[in-house]
Design a protein around this motif. Sequence first.
Motif, short mmCIF file in Angstrom:
data_model
loop_
_atom_site.label_atom_id
_atom_site.label_comp_id
_atom_site.label_asym_id
_atom_site.label_seq_id
_atom_site.Cartn_x
_atom_site.Cartn_y
_atom_site.Cartn_z
N LEU A 66 4.01 2.14 2.38
CA LEU A 66 5.01 3.07 1.87
C LEU A 66 4.41 4.48 1.83
N LEU A 67 5.10 5.42 2.46
CA LEU A 67 4.70 6.82 2.41
C LEU A 67 5.93 7.67 2.14
N PRO A 68 5.78 8.79 1.44
CA PRO A 68 6.93 9.67 1.21
C PRO A 68 7.32 10.40 2.49
N ASP A 69 8.60 10.39 2.81
CA ASP A 69 9.08 11.12 3.98
C ASP A 69 9.29 12.57 3.56
N SER A 70 8.18 13.30 3.45
CA SER A 70 8.20 14.64 2.91
C SER A 70 7.58 15.62 3.89
N VAL A 83 0.84 -1.19 0.00
CA VAL A 83 0.00 0.00 0.00
C VAL A 83 0.87 1.24 0.00
N VAL A 84 0.61 2.13 -0.96
CA VAL A 84 1.33 3.39 -1.09
C VAL A 84 0.34 4.53 -0.86
N VAL A 85 0.74 5.51 -0.04
CA VAL A 85 -0.07 6.70 0.20
C VAL A 85 0.70 7.89 -0.34
N PRO A 86 0.52 8.25 -1.61
CA PRO A 86 1.28 9.37 -2.19
C PRO A 86 0.79 10.71 -1.67
N ASP A 87 1.65 11.71 -1.75
CA ASP A 87 1.28 13.06 -1.31
C ASP A 87 0.24 13.68 -2.24
N MET A 88 0.39 13.47 -3.55
CA MET A 88 -0.55 14.01 -4.54
C MET A 88 -0.71 15.52 -4.39
N VAL A 89 0.40 16.23 -4.32
CA VAL A 89 0.36 17.69 -4.20
C VAL A 89 -0.23 18.26 -5.49
N GLY A 90 -1.25 19.09 -5.35
CA GLY A 90 -1.91 19.64 -6.52
C GLY A 90 -2.77 18.63 -7.25
N GLY A 91 -3.02 17.48 -6.64
CA GLY A 91 -3.84 16.46 -7.28
C GLY A 91 -3.12 15.60 -8.29
N ARG A 92 -1.79 15.70 -8.33
CA ARG A 92 -1.02 14.91 -9.30
C ARG A 92 0.14 14.20 -8.60
N GLY A 128 2.73 -9.69 -5.87
CA GLY A 128 1.97 -8.73 -5.09
C GLY A 128 1.34 -7.66 -5.97
N ALA A 129 0.42 -6.91 -5.39
CA ALA A 129 -0.24 -5.82 -6.09
C ALA A 129 0.03 -4.51 -5.35
N VAL A 130 0.28 -3.46 -6.12
CA VAL A 130 0.54 -2.14 -5.56
C VAL A 130 -0.78 -1.38 -5.49
N VAL A 131 -1.15 -0.98 -4.28
CA VAL A 131 -2.40 -0.26 -4.06
C VAL A 131 -2.07 1.19 -3.70
#
Length: 409
Positions: free
Chosen positions: A180-184, A95-104, A124-127
């Motif tokens: 997985l999350l971005p360390d941002s 599982v990935v939780v992207p930041d999606m800054v600006g919706g992208r 495996g599958a990437v969600v």
Amino acid sequence: MSDIIRRDPRAEWIARNRLHPLHASMQKAETSWMGPNGIIRKNPHALAAGFIGPAGIKRIDRSGAQQGTSGKRQSASVEVQLPLHVVEQPAYHIVVVPDMVGGRLSSHDKDLLGLAHKLAADGGAVVAVLFGDDKESAFDTAGVDRILRIAGDTFDGYAPEARVLALSAVEAQLAPRHWLLPDSRTGGGELGRRLAAKLGERPATRVWQVTGEQVTGRAGSGQQDLQRALPRLLLAAAECAEPVSETRHEARPLELSSKIAQSLPRIEDLGSVAVDPAQIPMAESEFILSGGNGVKDWDLFHQAAVALGATEGASRVAVDDGFMPRNRQVGATGTWVTARVYVAVGISGAIQHLQGIGACDKVVAVNMDPGCDMIKRADLSVIGDSALILQALIERVAAWRQEGKRDAA
């Protein structure tokens, strides 16, 4: 008396000298040959591998679609279709939780998905878990197998508590092998640490490399590397892996089967607070207007920075000439920046400067020299006089803001 074959030594010299203007005319038009390992190699420079453009310039077609033609471009274009990667019954989920800054998807998000694709290599599958609306249309080529959208006013803005409860529901349904999350600074770093506390996991932070069952992260103010066993939750830095580029994925929609728990929020989002861009450290700025030797009107440059709401930066030449203070120098010998948008005005692009902006998302270059290295690095280039372009930019921004005020009234 036998015939004697005499060779022209000058012709042999021209045939061997690739820099001589007559060299190409003396070569055989071989379309392929056998390499030292017995593999047939194609000649990309053969006429059959290209076509003559409208200006009479030969264009090389490396797709192989033009092989055997007479040098004229075929009317039908050849579309390269990436192979489709399908995971019908996933053995597990990443599982990935992207930041999606600006919706992208940002470049950091795409690096994260590349790392997830690497971890999911054996079935495996990437969600991708998304909060709110988005404008992204390339989830398939970024490596996303499943998309789980979580909508609602509760999750808009700064709402880490509500988002952690939503991710807890994802945990209960999918039981991911890895999170997985971005360390941002744009949300992923805080959300990942809150999620780790909720799940009782000890995360690996500032991860920049995953090798087998080992992860390597930055420590000691970025001066040291820390290795540990691969944990279940990773907070990854930018350039943690290569983005997915050779496969196309389904990006199939996925839904939560259970309701998300509700709780009284302890945090109230009061909205964004205006901050003076001049007070933002360059290493933390999201928008930087940087000037170099090509800037002739520095007063106009400062006016443009104020009009755009950008943090000011500079090249080493501009700093050495006294136009900007030393703490505004961008590059390997100055400050490494990670801005979402970096506008380089009159900067040719020395290697030290390009190293310092390597992690920037989008680079815009304004320069008189269309062949300089900064133009080659930029995502968008404007060729012209910097003073005229900055003045036009200031006028455009002012007109846009006035139009917005009229609409609001």
